[in-house]
Design an enzyme around this catalytic site. Structure first.
Site, PDB file in Angstrom:
ATOM      1  N   LEU A   1       0.860  -1.182   0.000  1.00 39.59           N
ATOM      2  CA  LEU A   1       0.000   0.000   0.000  1.00 39.59           C
ATOM      3  C   LEU A   1       0.893   1.227   0.000  1.00 39.59           C
ATOM      4  CD1 LEU A   1      -2.648  -0.935   2.747  1.00 39.59           C
ATOM      5  CD2 LEU A   1      -2.965  -1.027   0.271  1.00 39.59           C
ATOM      6  N   ASP A   2       0.410   2.304  -0.594  1.00 35.97           N
ATOM      7  CA  ASP A   2       1.160   3.560  -0.547  1.00 35.97           C
ATOM      8  C   ASP A   2       1.304   4.024   0.902  1.00 35.97           C
ATOM      9  OD1 ASP A   2       1.238   3.540  -3.298  1.00 35.97           O
ATOM     10  OD2 ASP A   2      -0.442   4.930  -3.531  1.00 35.97           O
ATOM     11  N   GLU A   3       2.297   4.863   1.130  1.00 38.76           N
ATOM     12  CA  GLU A   3       2.600   5.324   2.486  1.00 38.76           C
ATOM     13  C   GLU A   3       1.379   5.916   3.191  1.00 38.76           C
ATOM     14  OE1 GLU A   3       5.594   8.531   4.732  1.00 38.76           O
ATOM     15  OE2 GLU A   3       5.818   8.110   2.585  1.00 38.76           O
TER      16      GLU A   3
END
Length: 324
Positions: free
Chosen positions: A153-155
């Site tokens: 997942l993105d940050e």
């Protein structure tokens, strides 16, 4: 017996990395009834050639406590003891708070907080990431295993993320991901009002400016499905599902439609009303690598998203509002 022990570990010398062995236990489901053990590994579970070769060379599997050969048949309900050969590569364990949504001997599902990277640039660098936190959790619970994430997942995206707890589960779940057997459902607050309440975005993605992805002619094949759940005057609550898994795919596709995700400063305009990116991996559905049972895990909406939805007139965010 000394000679037998030497023959068991002899194949390990052919591999450069340090290797240690532990055991896992698997109950055979009906799908694999009357299958030969070697056929189970090669064609049933579809382990890698290297993994099958090591298991064949060591001949150290057991069925219901007794040794079993590759040519022996197994039955539904049998309990297999299978050696796992692990490379000793660990992320630096660092304490980090997160919720465990599901765990057994083979898989782990974590609720990742927004603002936390999944992994560091290098395994042993100084960054505090989800993988470092998982390594700390495994160490504190006396689980001497490596950290293996199946997807990322993105940050600044929160929610469900799947980990494998040994190399066999990793191989199987990686294949399930590539075969699109793992379903990921995201919920987002997007800017603007959608004219089309349901649709599919088929637009290739590639790097356009630094870290930013955009729709480009010769980009990577990317498909995102969306459905509008609720709409206000200025914002929409939208369900997204990935058919492919490109970098920033939902964020880039939402911006391409003209409806960037609220709080996403990279793909939309800065908006101080939102303290973080309003994108949440709400639901994860996957098939268990050994029982083959369909597992569905959901992560509660983060407080910032609940507050933003309420402030903009969408009311409470409920599981019942989300389509399967």
């Amino acid at each position: 017996r000394r000679a037998e022990n030497f023959l068991e570990i002899l194949p390990l010398f052919f591999y450069k990395a340090e290797v240690f062995m532990r055991k896992i236990h698997v109950t055979i489901p009906n799908n694999f009834h009357h299958m030969q053990l070697g056929h189970l590994f090669q064609n049933g579970l579809r382990l890698s050639k290297k993994q099958v070769h090591l298991l064949r060379m060591t001949q150290s599997c057991k069925r219901n406590g007794s040794p079993i050969l590759f040519t022996d048949q197994i039955c539904a309900g049998d309990v297999l003891e299978i050696p796992v050969f692990e490379k000793e590569k660990y992320y630096d364990p660092k304490m980090k708070n997160f919720s465990i949504l599901y765990e057994d001997d083979h898989v782990l599902v974590i609720d990742k907080p927004s603002g936390l990277k999944v992994h560091p640039n290098e395994r042993m660098d100084a960054a505090l990431t989800l993988c470092n936190g998982v390594a700390d959790y495994l160490q504190r619970t006396n689980q001497v295993i490596d950290v293996r994430y199946i997807h990322r997942l993105d940050e600044h995206t929160s929610g469900t993320i799947l980990f494998a707890k040994h190399a066999y589960a990793h191989t199987i779940l990686d294949r399930h991901l590539s075969e699109r057997k793992i379903k990921r459902t995201y919920i987002a607050l997007c800017k603007g009002v959608f004219t089309q309440k349901r649709g599919t975005i088929r637009a290739p993605l590639g790097k356009v400016n630094g870290k930013k992805q955009g729709v480009v002619k010769n980009g990577l094949h990317a498909i995102t499905h969306y459905r509008v759940l609720k709409q206000g005057h200025l914002l929409s609550l939208v369900q997204f599902e990935l058919e492919t898994g490109r970098t920033h795919q939902i964020r880039a596709h939402a911006a391409y439609l003209g409806h960037p995700i609220c709080g996403d400063d990279l793909y939309g305009d800065r908006d101080d009303r939102f303290t973080t990116q309003m994108l949440h991996a709400f639901r994860l559905t996957f098939f268990h690598p050994f029982s083959l049972a369909r597992q569905t895990v959901e992560a509660a909406f983060p407080k910032a998203m609940v507050v933003a939805a309420g402030t903009n007139g969408f009311g409470a965010l409920k599981s019942g509002d989300i389509y399967d």
